[in-house]
Design a protein around this motif. Structure first.
Motif, PDB file in Angstrom:
ATOM      1  N   GLY A 154     -30.201  12.821  16.658  1.00 40.08           N
ATOM      2  CA  GLY A 154     -29.547  13.992  17.227  1.00 40.08           C
ATOM      3  C   GLY A 154     -28.452  14.484  16.305  1.00 40.08           C
ATOM      4  N   MET A 155     -28.824  15.320  15.332  1.00 36.07           N
ATOM      5  CA  MET A 155     -27.854  15.799  14.346  1.00 36.07           C
ATOM      6  C   MET A 155     -27.324  17.169  14.748  1.00 36.07           C
ATOM      7  SD  MET A 155     -26.226  14.848  11.677  1.00 36.07           S
ATOM      8  CE  MET A 155     -26.974  13.731  10.485  1.00 36.07           C
ATOM      9  N   GLY A 156     -26.660  17.194  15.915  1.00 32.56           N
ATOM     10  CA  GLY A 156     -25.939  18.393  16.329  1.00 32.56           C
ATOM     11  C   GLY A 156     -24.539  18.361  15.754  1.00 32.56           C
ATOM     12  N   ARG A 157     -23.632  19.072  16.405  1.00 33.52           N
ATOM     13  CA  ARG A 157     -22.255  19.128  15.905  1.00 33.52           C
ATOM     14  C   ARG A 157     -21.623  17.739  15.864  1.00 33.52           C
ATOM     15  NH1 ARG A 157     -22.772  23.336  19.596  1.00 33.52           N
ATOM     16  NH2 ARG A 157     -22.567  25.458  18.775  1.00 33.52           N
ATOM     17  N   ILE A 158     -21.813  16.967  16.942  1.00 25.51           N
ATOM     18  CA  ILE A 158     -21.212  15.638  16.991  1.00 25.51           C
ATOM     19  C   ILE A 158     -21.891  14.713  15.987  1.00 25.51           C
ATOM     20  CG2 ILE A 158     -20.776  13.623  18.458  1.00 25.51           C
ATOM     21  CD1 ILE A 158     -20.644  15.601  20.842  1.00 25.51           C
ATOM     22  N   LYS A 181     -31.680  19.821   8.930  1.00 23.95           N
ATOM     23  CA  LYS A 181     -30.401  20.471   8.652  1.00 23.95           C
ATOM     24  C   LYS A 181     -30.165  20.407   7.141  1.00 23.95           C
ATOM     25  CE  LYS A 181     -29.040  21.189  12.977  1.00 23.95           C
ATOM     26  NZ  LYS A 181     -27.806  20.617  13.501  1.00 23.95           N
ATOM     27  N   MET A 182     -30.684  21.406   6.440  1.00 18.72           N
ATOM     28  CA  MET A 182     -30.640  21.381   4.977  1.00 18.72           C
ATOM     29  C   MET A 182     -29.203  21.404   4.446  1.00 18.72           C
ATOM     30  SD  MET A 182     -33.814  21.088   4.475  1.00 18.72           S
ATOM     31  CE  MET A 182     -33.839  21.156   2.686  1.00 18.72           C
ATOM     32  N   GLU A 183     -28.347  22.192   5.108  1.00 17.81           N
ATOM     33  CA  GLU A 183     -26.962  22.276   4.662  1.00 17.81           C
ATOM     34  C   GLU A 183     -26.250  20.935   4.845  1.00 17.81           C
ATOM     35  OE1 GLU A 183     -22.901  24.888   5.556  1.00 17.81           O
ATOM     36  OE2 GLU A 183     -24.838  25.561   6.337  1.00 17.81           O
ATOM     37  N   THR A 184     -26.537  20.275   5.958  1.00 18.97           N
ATOM     38  CA  THR A 184     -25.947  18.956   6.208  1.00 18.97           C
ATOM     39  C   THR A 184     -26.430  17.947   5.175  1.00 18.97           C
ATOM     40  OG1 THR A 184     -25.835  19.417   8.583  1.00 18.97           O
ATOM     41  CG2 THR A 184     -25.697  17.106   7.921  1.00 18.97           C
TER      42      THR A 184
END
Length: 326
Positions: A154-158, A181-184
C-alpha cells in the motif's frame, strides 16, 4: 433555521467554533464512550450533517432514515465504517481527512517497527518487573533494522512517508500497490514487485493498504507461509486486512518471527485477546495518528468539510466526488 450538525464524540469546543457560527450543533457528551446506536439513529433522523469517527457504524440500516442528511464527515483517512454506496445513492457527500495525518501515522508505524524489532516493550517490562540482575551478551537481543529489506503493501501517502523513514535507515525498499509509483521509485529508490515477491524477500512486511472487499484478509495463512521465518509483520492500516487466526498460528509456530499491531479486526480488544497474549507481539490501541497536533488538525478539517458542504461549496476531501458530481 440553521442546519443541525451532530458530533458523535466530545470534541474541544474551541475547535468547533466555525460550526457554531453557521449551525445548531449537538454533541455526544463522552470522549471515551461511543455514541449508542439508538442515540445515533435519532440524531441521524434530524441531522443535516454528521461529524463521525471510524468507530461509528454507518451502514445501510443506519442511513435508511436520514431525510435531511447532506454530508457525513469522517474524522479519519479511512471510511470503511460507512456504506459509501448507500450514502451516494441518497445524495450524501462522504468526506474524510487525508494528508493531515500522513507524517504522524508514518512516525508511529516506524516506531512500532522499531519497538517490535528491538523488543522495546519487553525490555521496559524487564526493568519494571525487577528482572535485570546482570548484563549478558544476548540479553533481550532483537533484530537489526538498518540495511534490511522493508516491504510496504500500500504505497499511498503514508506508505511513501514510511519509505522516506526507511531510506534514512539504509533499508532496501520494496512495495506493492494497485499501480506503480514511478516518481516514488525515482526519489526513494523503491522497487515495485508482486505481492508474492514482496512477502518472500522482505525482512519487514508493513501493511498500509486500505481496507476494501479486495484486500479483506489479504494476509492469510498462505501469505504468512510465504514470508521468511525471520520476518516481522507490521499492521498500521486496518485489522480487517489480516486473518487473525492465521497470524496467531504463524507466530505460535515460528512461521514468522514477530508482529507489531496498531489495529485489530474487532476493536477495542481486551487483554485476553489471543494475539495480545503472545510474547512476540507488540500491540497498541489504534493510535497511528494520535498526537495532539494531528488530532486538532483532523477536527479542523472535518469541521471545514461540513461547513463547505452546508454552504454549497466543494469540501476539502470527499470520497464520492465523481458519483455525486461534487
Amino acid at each position: 433555521m440553521k442546519p443541525y450538525v451532530f458530533v458523535t464524540r466530545k470534541m474541544p469546543e474551541h475547535l468547533l467554533s466555525d460550526l457554531y457560527e453557521i449551525a445548531e450543533v449537538g454533541m455526544w457528551e463522552h470522549e471515551d464512550i461511543p455514541v449508542p446506536s439508538e442515540v445515533l439513529q435519532k440524531e441521524l433522523e434530524r441531522a443535516d450533517a454528521l461529524f463521525s469517527l471510524v468507530s461509528d457504524p454507518l451502514r445501510s440500516q443506519q442511513l435508511a432514515k436520514c431525510p435531511k442528511l447532506k454530508v457525513i464527515a469522517n474524522m479519519a483517512v479511512g471510511y470503511d465504517n460507512i456504506d459509501v454506496e448507500h450514502a451516494t445513492n441518497k445524495g450524501i457527500v462522504v468526506c474524510h481527512t487525508p494528508d493531515v495525518l500522513t507524517d504522524t501515522t508514518a512516525d508511529l508505524t516506524f516506531a512500532l517497527l522499531l519497538a517490535t524489532a528491538r523488543k522495546i516493550p519487553e525490555a521496559t517490562d524487564y526493568i519494571k518487573n525487577d528482572q535485570w540482575q546482570q548484563w549478558s551478551p544476548y540479553l533481550l537481543a532483537g533484530t537489526d533494522v538498518h540495511h534490511k529489506t522493508i516491504g510496504i503493501v500500500g504505497m499511498g501517502r503514508i506508505g511513501e512517508a514510511v519509505a522516506k523513514r526507511a531510506k534514512g535507515f539504509d533499508m532496501e525498499i520494496l512495495y506493492h500497490n494497485r499501480s506503480r509509483k514511478m516518481e516514488t521509485e525515482q526519489q526513494l529508490g523503491a522497487k515495485y514487485c508482486s505481492f508474492e515477491e514482496l512477502l518472500q524477500q522482505s525482512d519487514y512486511v508493513v501493511c498500509l493498504a486500505p481496507f476494501t472487499p479486495v484486500t479483506k484478509e489479504l494476509f492469510d495463512q498462505q501469505a504468512f507461509q510465504q514470508m521468511k521465518n525471520s520476518a516481522i509483520f507490521i499492521n498500521a492500516s486496518r485489522g480487517g486486512l489480516v486473518n487473525e487466526a492465521a497470524l496467531q498460528e504463524a507466530l505460535e509456530k515460528g512461521v514468522i518471527q514477530a508482529a507489531g499491531l496498531d489495529v485489530f479486526a474487532e476493536e477495542p480488544v481486551r487483554a485476553n485477546h489471543p494475539l495480545v497474549q503472545l510474547p512476540n507481539v507488540v500491540a497498541i490501541p489504534h493510535i497511528g495518528s494520535a498526537t495532539v497536533e494531528t488530532r486538532d488538525a483532523m477536527v479542523k478539517m472535518t469541521v471545514e468539510n461540513i461547513k463547505k458542504v452546508l454552504e454549497g461549496k466543494p469540501p476539502l476531501a470527499a470520497v464520492n466526488f465523481k458519483e455525486l458530481g461534487v
